[in-house]
Design an enzyme around this catalytic site. Structure first.
Site, short mmCIF file in Angstrom:
data_model
loop_
_atom_site.label_atom_id
_atom_site.label_comp_id
_atom_site.label_asym_id
_atom_site.label_seq_id
_atom_site.Cartn_x
_atom_site.Cartn_y
_atom_site.Cartn_z
N GLY A 35 -3.54 5.66 -4.33
CA GLY A 35 -4.88 6.06 -4.78
C GLY A 35 -5.88 4.93 -4.67
O GLY A 35 -5.65 3.94 -3.99
N ALA A 36 -7.05 5.12 -5.37
CA ALA A 36 -8.19 4.19 -5.25
C ALA A 36 -8.51 4.01 -3.76
O ALA A 36 -8.52 2.90 -3.23
CB ALA A 36 -7.90 2.85 -5.93
N HIS A 38 -9.95 3.91 0.04
CA HIS A 38 -11.10 3.35 0.77
C HIS A 38 -10.98 3.79 2.23
O HIS A 38 -10.02 4.51 2.59
CB HIS A 38 -11.12 1.83 0.64
CG HIS A 38 -9.80 1.18 0.89
ND1 HIS A 38 -9.20 1.17 2.13
CD2 HIS A 38 -8.91 0.58 0.05
CE1 HIS A 38 -8.04 0.56 2.06
NE2 HIS A 38 -7.83 0.20 0.81
N GLY A 40 -9.96 2.35 4.75
CA GLY A 40 -8.68 1.98 5.38
C GLY A 40 -7.68 3.12 5.23
O GLY A 40 -7.04 3.54 6.21
N HIS A 41 -7.56 3.65 4.01
CA HIS A 41 -6.64 4.79 3.80
C HIS A 41 -7.07 5.99 4.65
O HIS A 41 -6.24 6.68 5.25
CB HIS A 41 -6.66 5.25 2.34
CG HIS A 41 -6.10 4.27 1.37
ND1 HIS A 41 -6.88 3.56 0.49
CD2 HIS A 41 -4.82 3.88 1.13
CE1 HIS A 41 -6.11 2.78 -0.26
NE2 HIS A 41 -4.86 2.95 0.10
N GLN A 65 7.49 -1.06 -7.91
CA GLN A 65 7.05 -2.14 -7.03
C GLN A 65 6.14 -3.13 -7.75
O GLN A 65 5.55 -4.01 -7.13
CB GLN A 65 6.41 -1.59 -5.75
CG GLN A 65 5.09 -0.87 -5.94
CD GLN A 65 4.68 -0.14 -4.67
OE1 GLN A 65 5.20 0.90 -4.33
NE2 GLN A 65 3.71 -0.69 -3.95
O1 PAF Z 1 0.99 0.49 0.43
C1 PAF Z 1 1.01 1.18 -0.60
O2 PAF Z 1 -0.03 1.69 -1.06
C2 PAF Z 1 2.32 1.37 -1.33
O3 PAF Z 1 3.13 0.24 -1.25
C3 PAF Z 1 3.08 2.64 -0.90
C4 PAF Z 1 3.52 2.54 0.55
C5 PAF Z 1 2.20 3.86 -1.09
C6 PAF Z 1 4.34 2.81 -1.74
O4 PAF Z 1 4.04 2.96 -3.09
#
Ligand code: PAF
Length: 284
Positions: A35-36, A38, A40-41, A65
């Protein structure tokens, strides 16, 4: 292209929709996110769209993570605007698992990643790639996409996931998409939201210093000399600390020393500015 995406919050609803698309013989592209979002996503959604009839994104801030003391609790959460942006980029379905629904109370299996996952980020965030591998495997199993797209801003993550997918015979083709940058070259990242105006100016130096270093190495400088110079330049420009500036083989991230000859190399960098840890990388 800009229709509202289908929102699903349960694994059952996700699998039902995926099955419908499979019956219609639609290929499925997938972009996992926290989420959040931008640009890039959104470029990853556009990338997936070019390869598949259907595009799924997920939004899940994955606790495994994050280490103790990292920003899990404060990680920016902007569900409404994320959904709007995803719809605008051509995403068909957004999977937003309820927090707590990804990991069973008795979850006990871990993934021990190697190869490209060793060193660099792992020296500073030893928990990170194990957590990423775990969530990506679980998400791949739920979404069952044909392809998945990851940004090369997280280059070590991209190589780690691609290796893991091959090693586990997961039938998903993993693509790495180009880094999208702000006007001053700063790689887009959800954590850029943490910067005030002064810190943002300092952050903008990261990419510039990285480019100079890559050019020097390409032109024959000794890697140790060029990376030490880049570290000094980062500290001088206002970064608090530098975790690494390193040249590595582009395919497996084994570290390179001396002047590089015929190796396809990548320069990777991690440094902290105003309490925000930034990573970036580029080809040499
Ligand atoms: O790159 C990320 O945003 C995260 O590491 C991912 C791949 C969504 C895994 O939680």
């Amino acid at each position: 292209m800009s229709a509202a995406p289908i929102i699903v919050r349960t694994e059952k609803a996700l699998r039902a929709q995926i099955s419908k698309w499979r019956l219609a013989d639609h290929k499925i592209g997938y972009v996992p996110t926290m989420g959040a979002l931008h640009d890039g996503h959104l470029s990853l959604i556009t990338f997936a769209r070019k390869h598949t009839e259907r595009v799924v994104a997920s939004i899940y801030v994955n606790p495994t993570q994050f280490a103790e003391g990292e920003d899990l609790a404060t990680y920016p959460r902007q569900e409404k605007s994320d959904i709007r942006k995803l719809g605008g980029a051509g995403c068909d379905l957004v999977y937003i698992p309820k927090s707590g629904s990804m990991y069973d109370r008795d979850h006990s299996t871990q993934i021990n990643v190697g190869g490209a996952a060793l060193g660099l980020e792992t020296d500073y965030r030893p928990h990170f790639f194990g957590g990423v591998a775990l969530i990506v495997t679980k998400l791949f199993n739920r979404v069952q996409p044909d392809i998945a797209v990851f940004g090369k801003k997280d280059y070590q993550q991209f190589l780690t996931i691609r290796r893991m997918t091959t090693d586990f015979d997961i039938p998903v083709r993993v693509y790495g998409a180009p880094i999208i940058r702000e006007k001053d070259g700063l790689a887009m990242s959800s954590r850029n939201l943490y910067f005030d105006a002064d810190a943002r100016l300092v952050a903008g130096q990261l990419n510039k210093i990285m480019r100079v270093c890559a050019k020097e190495i390409k032109n024959g400088s000794h890697i140790g000399t060029a990376t030490a110079k880049a570290k000094r330049a980062l500290l001088k420009s206002g970064f608090q600390s530098v975790d690494y500036v390193a040249a590595a083989d582009r395919r497996n991230l084994s570290l390179l020393r001396g002047p590089i000859k015929d190796r396809k190399a990548r320069l990777l960098i991690a440094a902290t500015c105003a309490g925000v840890r930034l990573i970036d990388n580029c080809d040499i």
